[in-house]
Design an enzyme around this catalytic site. Structure first.
Site, PDB file in Angstrom:
ATOM      1  N   LYS A 180       0.848  -1.196   0.000  1.00  0.00           N
ATOM      2  CA  LYS A 180       0.000   0.000   0.000  1.00  0.00           C
ATOM      3  C   LYS A 180       0.884   1.247   0.000  1.00  0.00           C
ATOM      4  CE  LYS A 180      -1.700   2.744   2.888  1.00  0.00           C
ATOM      5  NZ  LYS A 180      -1.609   3.994   2.079  1.00  0.00           N
ATOM      6  N   GLU A 255      10.851   1.807   9.679  1.00  0.00           N
ATOM      7  CA  GLU A 255      11.827   2.835   9.278  1.00  0.00           C
ATOM      8  C   GLU A 255      11.139   4.183   9.435  1.00  0.00           C
ATOM      9  OE1 GLU A 255      14.878   2.313   8.482  1.00  0.00           O
ATOM     10  OE2 GLU A 255      14.926   0.175   8.064  1.00  0.00           O
ATOM     11  N   GLU A 393      10.537  16.538  14.108  1.00  0.00           N
ATOM     12  CA  GLU A 393      10.830  16.412  12.689  1.00  0.00           C
ATOM     13  C   GLU A 393       9.931  17.388  11.930  1.00  0.00           C
ATOM     14  OE1 GLU A 393       9.466  12.867  10.526  1.00  0.00           O
ATOM     15  OE2 GLU A 393      11.479  12.741   9.684  1.00  0.00           O
TER      16      GLU A 393
HETATM   17  P1  NAD Z   1       2.850   8.419   7.506  1.00  0.00           P
HETATM   18  O1  NAD Z   1       3.278   7.654   8.697  1.00  0.00           O
HETATM   19  O2  NAD Z   1       1.779   9.410   7.643  1.00  0.00           O
HETATM   20  O3  NAD Z   1       2.387   7.440   6.349  1.00  0.00           O
HETATM   21  C1  NAD Z   1       3.199   6.423   5.848  1.00  0.00           C
HETATM   22  C2  NAD Z   1       2.327   5.336   5.258  1.00  0.00           C
HETATM   23  O4  NAD Z   1       1.572   4.717   6.296  1.00  0.00           O
HETATM   24  C3  NAD Z   1       1.310   5.829   4.233  1.00  0.00           C
HETATM   25  O5  NAD Z   1       1.174   4.861   3.206  1.00  0.00           O
HETATM   26  C4  NAD Z   1       0.043   5.925   5.062  1.00  0.00           C
HETATM   27  O6  NAD Z   1      -1.128   5.816   4.302  1.00  0.00           O
HETATM   28  C5  NAD Z   1       0.201   4.723   5.966  1.00  0.00           C
HETATM   29  N1  NAD Z   1      -0.570   4.789   7.220  1.00  0.00           N
HETATM   30  C6  NAD Z   1      -0.983   5.884   7.895  1.00  0.00           C
HETATM   31  N2  NAD Z   1      -1.685   5.516   8.986  1.00  0.00           N
HETATM   32  C7  NAD Z   1      -1.703   4.161   9.003  1.00  0.00           C
HETATM   33  C8  NAD Z   1      -2.266   3.198   9.891  1.00  0.00           C
HETATM   34  N3  NAD Z   1      -2.956   3.552  10.977  1.00  0.00           N
HETATM   35  N4  NAD Z   1      -2.087   1.889   9.605  1.00  0.00           N
HETATM   36  C9  NAD Z   1      -1.388   1.513   8.523  1.00  0.00           C
HETATM   37  N5  NAD Z   1      -0.842   2.383   7.649  1.00  0.00           N
HETATM   38  C10 NAD Z   1      -0.984   3.694   7.890  1.00  0.00           C
HETATM   39  O7  NAD Z   1       4.183   9.077   6.927  1.00  0.00           O
HETATM   40  P2  NAD Z   1       4.297  10.069   5.697  1.00  0.00           P
HETATM   41  O8  NAD Z   1       3.825  11.401   6.149  1.00  0.00           O
HETATM   42  O9  NAD Z   1       3.704   9.441   4.501  1.00  0.00           O
HETATM   43  O10 NAD Z   1       5.881  10.081   5.488  1.00  0.00           O
HETATM   44  C11 NAD Z   1       6.744  10.937   6.139  1.00  0.00           C
HETATM   45  C12 NAD Z   1       7.408  10.226   7.304  1.00  0.00           C
HETATM   46  O11 NAD Z   1       8.108   9.086   6.841  1.00  0.00           O
HETATM   47  C13 NAD Z   1       8.441  11.086   7.976  1.00  0.00           C
HETATM   48  O12 NAD Z   1       8.334  10.918   9.369  1.00  0.00           O
HETATM   49  C14 NAD Z   1       9.758  10.497   7.481  1.00  0.00           C
HETATM   50  O13 NAD Z   1      10.872  10.706   8.303  1.00  0.00           O
HETATM   51  C15 NAD Z   1       9.421   9.070   7.391  1.00  0.00           C
HETATM   52  N6  NAD Z   1      10.371   8.384   6.508  1.00  0.00           N
HETATM   53  C16 NAD Z   1      11.287   7.508   7.044  1.00  0.00           C
HETATM   54  C17 NAD Z   1      12.205   6.866   6.229  1.00  0.00           C
HETATM   55  C18 NAD Z   1      13.217   5.888   6.760  1.00  0.00           C
HETATM   56  O14 NAD Z   1      13.761   5.129   5.964  1.00  0.00           O
HETATM   57  N7  NAD Z   1      13.504   5.878   8.050  1.00  0.00           N
HETATM   58  C19 NAD Z   1      12.177   7.113   4.863  1.00  0.00           C
HETATM   59  C20 NAD Z   1      11.243   8.008   4.349  1.00  0.00           C
HETATM   60  C21 NAD Z   1      10.327   8.621   5.183  1.00  0.00           C
END
Ligand code: NAD
Length: 489
Positions: A180, A255, A393
């Site tokens: 997803k 991650e 962040e």
């Molecule tokens: P997010 O956590 O809002 O969403 C990430 C994914 O999770 C999306 O596909 C979202 O639809 C899904 N999601 C959201 N709520 C969920 C739930 N309750 N159950 C299952 N899935 C759910 O993050 P974002 O805003 O899309 O991305 C930015 C974040 O990602 C930042 O914190 C960034 O640091 C982090 N990030 C980390 C890495 C790494 O490798 N450590 C890499 C890239 C981004």
């Protein structure tokens, strides 16, 4: 929206069991550089996830019994097909995400191609362990097998790059997947589905359900037939996923976010350090988990650094992402832009100085981009360590610069946040570089460079930045189940 709806919208479909299937409801997806709705993304829920998991389960026996070499050949074919369409993928990623076409062409899509090639190769070279116990007349060895249906959830900042970083090792190891992508950036994943059959990926091996985290994401996390979840995203979402998956005792790889420091000692080569630190702060609009957001500069060079750093940051051009001369594109959404701006306002209210960017310099945008979600690279000085700008962040083009005196002090301050993903150290003293690198709480430490990666080695964060590591060996271990077998002769 009325205007936008009158144009032909791109409508995505889920990809389940090798077929595109429509969904009963859809979500609007915006072009961040214009503010227009241009695409409709399936709003999948339990039912769609159920169908995808079933397809993945059905495909597992055949896929998992293929030899690593057969799977490797298919992954290489898929890499070739994506590479063949590199320009179309790059255009789509830039339009969907707001990132510059240059970044999509040189980083996102080449890396997605490389992810498949890398795991196509590494899967052929793993060895398992064997030990002997001569006095007992025994040998022991380990064997590894794919786990089953892997649930993969990825964020919006590096859409195809991070999704393929999970799909490639998962299927190379013989698992089947239900993925997803982020509901805000689904287009390139959908485009990749069109290439799977031609690459020879059997139906059901890769299934993609589009939709929100709360509906589609949670349905996947809670599905009893999905024993492992690989997630990249925010720390807050990871906590929710951990709670929701706990009753099933799932294997999780998480991650997460970062608040990455750059530590610049007075013997650093500033001619290298300054352009690299501007890049590490503002690349991809600062929307990379590895971006620098706290810059600690030793007092003796602080004013010189600040002057040169701001001058360099001002050279970065913000504007239409499809223009190849542009360095900073649009942020992902209106809400995210507001959130990032709020941090700058809070810093100002606390007495910090904004040296360039947001609220200080004029932002001139082409007529077609007036409603896009743009923000200039912003440098803030004199921020207190306990300020939310130094603790949370921000995930946008904002970086804070502060002064320090001693090595001991800067290590303590750099470690003084809940995150521990990456850190950068600049010094020409090799002893110091090693000492500091060892004491920093971060899964990755770069010295005198940034973002140089060998995919063989572990990637991941400490503390609130994650659990588990990804890489050649680490992803292999995560996506397989190990067994120890003892033979008495
Ligand atoms: P997010 O956590 O809002 O969403 C990430 C994914 O999770 C999306 O596909 C979202 O639809 C899904 N999601 C959201 N709520 C969920 C739930 N309750 N159950 C299952 N899935 C759910 O993050 P974002 O805003 O899309 O991305 C930015 C974040 O990602 C930042 O914190 C960034 O640091 C982090 N990030 C980390 C890495 C790494 O490798 N450590 C890499 C890239 C981004």
């Amino acid at each position: 929206p009325t205007m936008a709806h009158s144009k032909a919208l791109l409508v995505l479909e889920n990809f389940v069991g090798g077929k595109f299937v429509p969904c009963s409801s859809y979500i609007d997806s915006y072009n961040p550089s214009t503010g227009d709705v241009y695409c409709r993304v399936p709003d999948s829920g339990k039912e769609e996830v159920e169908a995808a998991v079933k397809a993945a389960k059905d495909a597992f026996p055949i896929w998992s019994s293929k030899s690593p070499l057969e799977r490797s050949q298919i992954l290489n074919k898929l890499a070739d097909l994506i590479e063949h369409d590199l320009e179309a993928f790059a255009q789509a990623e830039s339009k969907d995400q707001g990132k510059t076409i240059t970044f999509a062409r040189t980083v996102d899509i080449p890396r997605a191609v490389h992810n498949f090639r890398f795991f196509a190769s590494s899967i052929l070279h793993h060895v398992t362990e064997c030990t002997e116990m001569p006095t007992m007349g025994c040998v022991h060895y380990t064997s590894r097998a794919p786990v089953g249906v892997a649930g993969l959830i990825s964020p919006w900042n590096l859409p195809l790059y991070l999704l393929t970083w999970k799909i490639a090792p998962a299927i190379a190891c013989g698992n089947t997947v239900v993925a997803k992508p982020s509901e805000m950036t689904s287009v390139t994943a959908w485009m990749m589905c069109k290439l799977l059959e031609k690459a020879g990926v059997p139906p059901g091996v890769v299934n993609i359900v589009f939709g929100t985290g709360a509906k589609a994401g949670e349905a996947l996390v809670c599905h009893p037939d999905v024993p492992l979840i690989s997630f990249t995203g925010s720390t807050l979402t990871a906590q929710r996923i951990t709670e929701r998956s706990a009753p099933h005792c799932k294997r999780l790889s998480l991650e997460l976010g970062g608040k990455n420091p750059a530590i610049i000692f007075d013997d650093a080569d500033l001619s290298q350090c300054i352009p690299t630190t501007v890049r590490s702060s503002f690349a991809n609009q600062g929307e990379i988990c590895l971006c620098t957001s706290r810059i600690f500069v030793q007092r003796g060079i602080y004013s010189e650094f600040l002057k040169r750093f701001v001058a360099e940051a001002k050279k970065w051009k913000t504007g239409n992402p499809s223009d190849p001369t542009i360095d900073v594109g649009a942020l992902i959404s209106k809400e995210h832009l507001e959130k990032v701006r709020t941090y700058v306002k809070k810093a100002q209210a606390e007495g910090a100085r904004v040296l360039c960017g947001e609220g200080v310099d004029p932002l001139a945008l082409p007529p077609g981009n007036q409603k896009g979600y743009f923000m200039l690279p912003t440098v803030i000085a004199e921020v207190k360590d306990e300020s939310c700008c130094m603790q949370e962040e921000i995930f946008g083009p904002v970086t804070c610069v502060v002064a320090f005196d001693t090595e001991e002090e800067v290590i303590r301050r750099a470690n003084g946040v809940k995150y521990g993903l990456a850190a950068t150290v600049w010094s020409s003293n090799v002893g110091r570089v090693h000492r500091v690198a060892h004491r920093l709480q971060a899964g990755l430490v770069w010295t005198n460079c940034w973002l140089v990666r060998d995919l063989n080695l572990p990637f991941g964060g400490m503390k609130a930045s994650g659990i588990g590591r990804e890489g050649a060996k680490d992803s292999y271990e995560f996506f397989t189940e190990v067994k120890t077998i003892t033979i008495k002769h």
